[in-house]
Structures are given as structure tokens and as C-alpha cells.
Design a protein around this motif. Structure first.
Motif, short mmCIF file in Angstrom:
data_model
loop_
_atom_site.label_atom_id
_atom_site.label_comp_id
_atom_site.label_asym_id
_atom_site.label_seq_id
_atom_site.Cartn_x
_atom_site.Cartn_y
_atom_site.Cartn_z
N TYR A 100 0.86 -1.20 0.00
CA TYR A 100 0.00 0.00 0.00
C TYR A 100 0.88 1.24 0.00
N VAL A 101 0.67 2.10 -0.99
CA VAL A 101 1.43 3.36 -1.05
C VAL A 101 0.67 4.39 -0.22
N TYR A 102 1.14 4.59 1.01
CA TYR A 102 0.50 5.55 1.91
C TYR A 102 0.72 6.98 1.43
N ASP A 103 1.91 7.27 0.97
CA ASP A 103 2.23 8.62 0.49
C ASP A 103 3.44 8.55 -0.43
N GLY A 104 3.35 9.17 -1.60
CA GLY A 104 4.49 9.20 -2.50
C GLY A 104 4.37 8.21 -3.63
N SER A 105 5.46 7.52 -3.92
CA SER A 105 5.47 6.57 -5.04
C SER A 105 6.59 5.56 -4.85
N ILE A 141 5.71 3.46 2.18
CA ILE A 141 5.11 2.25 1.64
C ILE A 141 4.92 1.27 2.79
N ILE A 142 3.73 0.68 2.90
CA ILE A 142 3.46 -0.29 3.96
C ILE A 142 3.20 -1.65 3.33
#
Length: 348
Positions: A100-105, A141-142
Motif C-alpha cells: 500500500y502506497v500511503y504517500d508518494g510513489s 510504503i506499507i
């Protein structure tokens, strides 16, 4: 740590990331890399399981369940933040991995397909698929690791409902022609963001019932993904008609495993028994009898773990006429009797 504090703390670099960032910049020039490698404390590298491609024995050839899952605690889902700046090593593993892309890339290479995942993207990679992930900035990224062998135990009811995600999981468990990945684009969906972050928060705090709450929240997130984003998924092969056909067969066997025959399946789908047999074999690599046994024994594991039913009752429920036959098959597959499996309270 309270939930709101996590929103800011999640961006802070941990000790491993500081090591990897230094390593990342050292690799830009040969002399700086040589200096970095000469100064490495190998004891620290081994203790923290750091990955350094120039030191081959730090790179496992294959990620097995025991690398991440604590068998003594019956762990079925592991949640962790991906270490930024860690080397993008091509690898595969024995479990499902949700990214899971929490923020960014981040960049992803999956079976030689080069992809870029952005904020809100959810990518699921099945066991046995070669892939690599690269994160070289402050993106968050999680990773959510889900044991293949316990997927039915955790999401039994969910997997009994026909949908694109169920098809993805079942095809990759039973079929030799499963998908390499599936991607949902959720953008700035705050409900999903909170759900995925909450699971990470539970994994950090590990308070009472934390593992169960992670399982429940993952099911909720799966439901939201299907309800709101099923029509915009990326999946390399599932759009083929044959995939729909395979899934329908697997789903029907799942739903009727206790009292089903090859002739019944053939009649249901208007095929001949011979064609049905060939289709099952080409799809799963197993004949009908072998596949049915696999499904029944998986159901038996669930009943042994989650109920107080006797072994005889379980044998009857999953479709075996004699308890002795069930015990013999179970022991051959699991290398222990049903009673031993229940007593150990483990997840294989």
C-alpha cells in the motif's frame, strides 16, 4: 503511541533506513562503495538482517514464511513499513504480499513488468512471483504479508463470495495460471488510508486482540476495494475468458466440496466429464480427486482450529465416509494426525 501521533512518526527514518541511505549514496561511486563496505560491521549486518548485494550471504535465495511469521504465536498477517533506500533485489516468497502506497510513489518490477505505484495504490503479489521494489525518497510504503496456507482460515466467508479479488486469490492458490499481480488505484481515499494505517498502528502497539483486529480491518479494506474500485483494476491476465471459466470451476468446488463429483461439475457447466477433467488438470496441475482432497483438508484445518467438533464429525462434514480414511489422508498431507494438529494449535 496514539494513532494521530503515528501520522507524523511514520515519516521518520529508522536505524535500518539510515544504514541503507548511506549505502545507497555510497554506491554512486566505486571508491565510496569500497570504503563503505570495508567499514561495515558484519555482526550488525547479520543481527539486523540487512541486505547488501555485494555480500552474497546476506541475500536469501527465497523468502520462506519463517523469515517473517512467528509460528509460535500463530501469526498469519505481518504488517511493516518498507525500508526506504533498501536495495531493489529481485525475489519471491511463499506468501501473498499486499503493498500500500500511503504517500508518494515507488517503482515495481513484477515478472519483468516495470510499474510505478502512486499514493493510494494497492498492489497484491502472489507467492512464487519474481519482483523487486525500489523506494529512494521520503515516500511511505506499507507491506502486509499474508500466509497462503492460512488465507482460508482468516477470510473464509470473504472467499465464498464471487468477486475479482476472490478470483485472484483462488486462482493463485489452486491454479497454475494465476495472475502475477493485481492493482487497485484508490487515490486519496481517506477511508482506505485510515484502514491501512490503523493496521500498521495495531502491529506496532500489539495490544489485546491486535492480530484479530488486523484481520477484521483487512477484510473491511478488501470489501471497500471491491465495492469502489473493482472496475478500474490492473491485472495482467484476468480479463481473458479462460480466467473466468477457471474461477467459476474453482468457486463451485469450494462451495460444494463435501458432496461433489466430477459428473456433477460437468453437468453444472454443460461440459463432458472428460473435458471437465482436462480443464481442472490444465488449470490446477492436479486431477479432480487431488484438488478435492486439497480443498477438504484445508476445510478440516479450519474446523480443527476454530471448533470443538470431534475428528469423526469433521470427517463427516468435509465429505469422508470413514474417520480412518480422513485421518490417513490428513497425516499423509500434514505429517501429523488431526488430534496432534489441534493440540499443537499451530497454523501450517
Amino acid at each position: 503511541m496514539d494513532f494521530e501521533t503515528l501520522r507524523s512518526e511514520i515519516y521518520k527514518m529508522n536505524e535500518d533506513e539510515l544504514f541503507y541511505r548511506k549505502y545507497y549514496y555510497a554506491r554512486q561511486q566505486e571508491y565510496s562503495l569500497h570504503k563503505f563496505l570495508s567499514e561495515i560491521d558484519m555482526e550488525t549486518v547479520r543481527k539486523r538482517h540487512l541486505l547488501v548485494p555485494e555480500i552474497p550471504n546476506t541475500i536469501p535465495p527465497h523468502y520462506e514464511d519463517y523469515f517473517f511469521f512467528d509460528a509460535s504465536k500463530n501469526t498469519s498477517i505481518v504488517v511493516m513499513r518498507h525500508n526506504r533506500y533498501s536495495p531493489a533485489i529481485v525475489h519471491d516468497h511463499t506468501f501473498f504480499e499486499l503493498i500500500y502506497v500511503y504517500d508518494g510513489s515507488c517503482s515495481q518490477t513484477i515478472s519483468q513488468n516495470k510499474l510505478t505505484l502512486k499514493t493510494g495504490d494497492v498492489c497484491i503479489i502472489p507467492p512464487g512471483i519474481k519482483h523487486a521494489i525500489g523506494v529512494y525518497d521520503n515516500s511511505v510504503i506499507i507491506n502486509y504479508l499474508i500466509r497462503k496456507s492460512t488465507l482460508h482460515n482468516i477470510f473464509f466467508n470473504f472467499l465464498n463470495n464471487p468477486n475479482i479479488l476472490t478470483a485472484f486469490f483462488l486462482n493463485n492458490i489452486y491454479s497454475e495460471n494465476g495472475n502475477d499481480y493485481i492493482i487497485f488505484h484508490t487515490g486519496n481515499d481517506l477511508e482506505l488510508q485510515r484502514g491501512f494505517l490503523y493496521m500498521y498502528w495495531e502491529a506496532i502497539n500489539q495490544e489485546l486482540y491486535w492480530e484479530q483486529l488486523i484481520s477484521y480491518n483487512l477484510m473491511l479494506c478488501f470489501g471497500l476495494l471491491i465495492r469502489n474500485y473493482e472496475k478500474s483494476i490492473e491485472a495482467p491476465t484476468f480479463t481473458k475468458k479462460a480466467d473466468v471459466q477457471r474461477f467459476a470451476l474453482l468457486q463451485y468446488i469450494q462451495d460444494n466440496f463435501s458432496s461433489i463429483s466430477l459428473n456433477q461439475i460437468a453437468e453444472k457447466f454443460h461440459y463432458t466429464p472428460e473435458y471437465t477433467s482436462r480443464l481442472i488438470k490444465s488449470t490446477t496441475g492436479h486431477n479432480f480427486t487431488q484438488l478435492l482432497q486439497q480443498v477438504r483438508l484445508e476445510k478440516a484445518q479450519i474446523l480443527l482450529q476454530d471448533t470443538n467438533l470431534s475428528v469423526a464429525n469433521i470427517a463427516e462434514q468435509i465429505g469422508y465416509e470413514t474417520t480412518e480414511h480422513f485421518i490417513r489422508l490428513f497425516k499423509k498431507q500434514m505429517h501429523m494426525t488431526p488430534t496432534e494438529y489441534r493440540r499443537r494449535g499451530i497454523i501450517i
